[in-house]
Design a protein around this motif. Structure first.
Motif, PDB file in Angstrom:
ATOM      1  N   ASN A  37     138.137  54.369  33.457  1.00 39.27           N
ATOM      2  CA  ASN A  37     137.632  54.931  32.077  1.00 39.27           C
ATOM      3  C   ASN A  37     136.653  53.953  31.449  1.00 39.27           C
ATOM      4  O   ASN A  37     135.587  54.529  30.939  1.00 39.27           O
ATOM      5  CB  ASN A  37     138.923  55.203  31.398  1.00 39.27           C
ATOM      6  CG  ASN A  37     138.695  55.833  29.841  1.00 39.27           C
ATOM      7  OD1 ASN A  37     139.306  55.368  29.034  1.00 39.27           O
ATOM      8  ND2 ASN A  37     138.054  56.685  30.151  1.00 39.27           N
ATOM      9  N   LEU A  38     137.108  52.872  31.553  1.00 37.19           N
ATOM     10  CA  LEU A  38     136.147  51.568  30.880  1.00 37.19           C
ATOM     11  C   LEU A  38     134.653  51.548  31.397  1.00 37.19           C
ATOM     12  O   LEU A  38     133.803  51.359  30.730  1.00 37.19           O
ATOM     13  CB  LEU A  38     136.916  50.327  30.671  1.00 37.19           C
ATOM     14  CG  LEU A  38     138.343  50.422  29.928  1.00 37.19           C
ATOM     15  CD1 LEU A  38     139.013  49.063  29.772  1.00 37.19           C
ATOM     16  CD2 LEU A  38     137.926  50.677  28.231  1.00 37.19           C
ATOM     17  N   GLY A  39     134.980  51.629  32.917  1.00 34.53           N
ATOM     18  CA  GLY A  39     133.523  51.534  33.724  1.00 34.53           C
ATOM     19  C   GLY A  39     132.772  52.612  33.158  1.00 34.53           C
ATOM     20  O   GLY A  39     131.624  52.710  32.905  1.00 34.53           O
ATOM     21  N   ALA A  40     133.233  54.049  33.191  1.00 30.75           N
ATOM     22  CA  ALA A  40     132.374  55.028  32.748  1.00 30.75           C
ATOM     23  C   ALA A  40     131.794  55.068  31.462  1.00 30.75           C
ATOM     24  O   ALA A  40     130.659  55.360  31.266  1.00 30.75           O
ATOM     25  CB  ALA A  40     133.199  56.257  32.960  1.00 30.75           C
ATOM     26  N   LEU A  41     132.633  55.189  30.378  1.00 27.25           N
ATOM     27  CA  LEU A  41     132.251  54.767  29.023  1.00 27.25           C
ATOM     28  C   LEU A  41     131.404  53.680  28.716  1.00 27.25           C
ATOM     29  O   LEU A  41     130.548  53.795  27.817  1.00 27.25           O
ATOM     30  CB  LEU A  41     133.677  54.759  28.115  1.00 27.25           C
ATOM     31  CG  LEU A  41     134.642  55.719  28.209  1.00 27.25           C
ATOM     32  CD1 LEU A  41     135.379  55.497  26.943  1.00 27.25           C
ATOM     33  CD2 LEU A  41     133.963  57.255  28.297  1.00 27.25           C
ATOM     34  N   SER A  42     131.664  52.329  29.223  1.00 31.41           N
ATOM     35  CA  SER A  42     130.591  51.586  28.984  1.00 31.41           C
ATOM     36  C   SER A  42     129.141  51.866  29.592  1.00 31.41           C
ATOM     37  O   SER A  42     128.309  51.415  28.782  1.00 31.41           O
ATOM     38  CB  SER A  42     131.029  50.095  29.725  1.00 31.41           C
ATOM     39  OG  SER A  42     131.250  50.189  31.067  1.00 31.41           O
TER      40      SER A  42
END
Ligand code: MEV
Length: 382
Positions: A354-359
Motif C-alpha cells: 500500500n505504502l509502495g503504491a501510494l508513494s
C-alpha cells in the motif's frame, strides 16, 4: 463432430491424452505445445525480480524483530520491488509490528421454519455446552491440540424468504485455515440444533467474513526517507495522505487502494498454498462492514509516516495445499513457525505494498517503474 469441453472422464486421462484433446480443441500448434512443455524454463515476465524457482522473493522484511525473505507467486515484478523498497525503509525504524487481535473462525448453520425464533434462540444458548461438546467430538485432533469449538452465537436474520435463525459456531482452528474443521463441526451439530429449534436446516458452511480472526500490523517510515526522485519526503507523504483521504471516502478509490494491498498478500498466500480467495473475500467484506473503505490507516506523527493495516487473515501453515511441495518450500523459506506468524508477515506485505503504491502514485506516478520493467521484459523476450 462439434468440439466440446465437456469430455467425460477428462480428469482421469493421461497428460498426453489431455494435451491431445486440448490441441484439437484450441488448435494448438507445435510452438504452443513446446511452450506448454517447458514454459517454466523460458525467459518470461515471470522471471523478473528475484525470481527463484516458482517464486519471486521480496527482501528486507523485519517483522516483530525477525527477518524474512518473502516468497511471492505473481506475474507482476513491480509488486515485489515495491514491497522490498518499503520494507527497507520500515526496518530501519524497527520493522513491522503485528499481532492477532483474535483468532477464531465462524461457521454458520442456517435454520429455517422455526416457529418461535426468540424461544429457539434461548434454548440453543441454554444447550451451548452440549452443542460445543458434540462439535468438539467431531474433530478430536484439533481439540486435543488446544483448539476447537469455543462459543455459540445465535442471530435472527430477516430475508426475502422469511426469518432465518442463524447459529454461529466460533472455532479456534489453530494453524489450519479451518474450513474443513468448521464445516465438519456444523454438520455434526445439525441434528441437535434442529431438534432444539424444531426447524429445518439449509446451509452449514464457514463464513469468510472472518471478523474474529483479525490481524493488525503497524509500521513507520521517517518522512525524509520516503523521498522519490526529485520529490522530497514531505512531498511524497503529502501525496500519500491525499490518496489515502480519497480512499477513506470514495469507493472507486478504496477498491483500487485495497487491491494494491492484496497484490502482495495474494502472492504470498498463493505461494504458501493458502486459499487466497477466502482471504480476499474476508478482507473486502471487512472493508465493507460499515461502508466500504480503506483497509489501511495512515497518518503523520512526530516526523514519521505511520501506517496500520487491520484485516481478517484466515491463513494456514498446515493442512490442504499448504502440504504441497511448493508450499512447504515457501514456508521453509519464510521460516514461519505457525499460522499466526505467517498471517502477520502477510499483513506486513499488504501494508508495504500500500505504502509502495501510494508513494509512487503521489509523486512521479507508477508508469515510470512499470515501463522500466516492461522494457526489461521486452529485452528478455528477444
Ligand atoms: C496496481 O496493481 C495497484 C495500484 O493500482 C494500487 C493503488 O492504486 O493504490 C497501483
Amino acid at each position: 463432430m462439434a468440439l466440446t469441453s465437456a469430455v467425460k472422464g477428462f480428469v482421469k486421462l493421461s497428460l498426453e491424452e489431455k494435451i491431445k484433446i486440448l490441441t484439437e480443441f484450441s488448435d494448438l500448434n507445435e510452438e504452443d505445445l513446446n511452450l506448454l512443455k517447458k514454459y517454466r524454463e523460458l525467459p518470461d515476465f515471470l522471471e523478473l525480480e528475484n525470481n527463484i524457482g516458482p517464486f519471486k522473493i521480496a527482501t528486507n522484511f523485519l517483522v516483530n524483530g525477525k527477518d524474512y525473505f518473502v516468497p511471492m507467486e505473481l506475474e507482476e515484478p513491480s509488486v515485489v520491488a515495491a514491497a522490498s523498497r518499503i520494507a527497507k525503509l520500515v526496518r530501519v525504524e524497527g520493522g513491522f509490528k503485528g499481532e492477532y487481535i483474535d483468532s477464531k473462525m465462524i461457521g454458520q448453520l442456517q435454520l429455517l421454519d422455526v416457529k418461535n425464533t426468540k424461544e429457539a434462540k434461548e434454548n440453543l444458548l441454554k444447550e451451548k455446552e452440549e452443542i460445543l461438546k458434540i462439535a468438539n467430538e467431531s474433530n478430536k485432533i484439533i481439540f486435543e491440540l488446544g483448539g476447537g469449538a469455543r462459543d455459540l452465537e445465535v442471530r435472527e436474520v430477516e430475508t426475502e424468504r422469511g426469518k432465518n435463525l442463524i447459529l454461529h459456531l466460533i472455532v479456534d482452528t489453530l494453524d489450519a485455515m479451518g474450513a474443513n474443521v468448521v464445516n465438519t463441526m456444523l454438520e455434526a451439530i445439525t441434528p441437535i440444533a434442529t431438534e432444539i429449534t424444531g426447524g429445518r436446516y439449509c446451509l452449514r458452511i464457514i463464513s469468510n467474513f472472518a471478523d474474529k480472526r483479525i490481524v493488525s500490523v503497524t509500521g513507520k517510515i521517517k518522512i525524509e526517507n520516503i523521498a522519490i526522485g526529485k520529490y522530497s519526503g514531505e512531498e511524497v507523504v503529502n501525496g500519500i495522505l491525499d490518496a489515502y483521504a480519497l480512499a477513506k471516502t470514495d469507493i472507486y478509490r478504496a477498491s483500487t487502494h485495497n487491491k494494491g494491498c492484496m497484490n502482495g498478500m495474494d502472492a504470498v498466500t498463493l505461494a504458501t498454498g493458502n486459499d487466497w480467495r477466502a482471504i480476499e473475500a474476508g478482507v473486502h467484506s471487512y472493508a465493507a462492514r460499515n461502508k466500504y473503505t480503506s483497509i489501511t490507516e495512515l497518518k503523520v506523527e512526530g516526523g514519521y509516516l505511520e501506517g496500520k493495516i487491520e484485516i481478517p487473515m484466515a491463513i494456514a501453515s498446515i493442512g490442504g495445499a499448504t502440504n504441497s511441495k511448493k508450499a512447504r518450500l515457501a514456508l521453509k523459506i519464510l521460516r514461519v513457525k505457525n499460522a499466526k506468524e505467517l498471517g502477520i508477515v502477510v499483513a506486513s506485505v499488504g501494508l508495504a505494498n500500500n505504502l509502495g503504491a501510494l508513494s509512487a502514485l503521489g509523486s512521479e506516478g507508477i508508469q515510470k517503474g512499470h515501463m522500466r520493467i516492461h522494457k526489461e521484459f521486452v529485452k528478455l523476450g528477444k
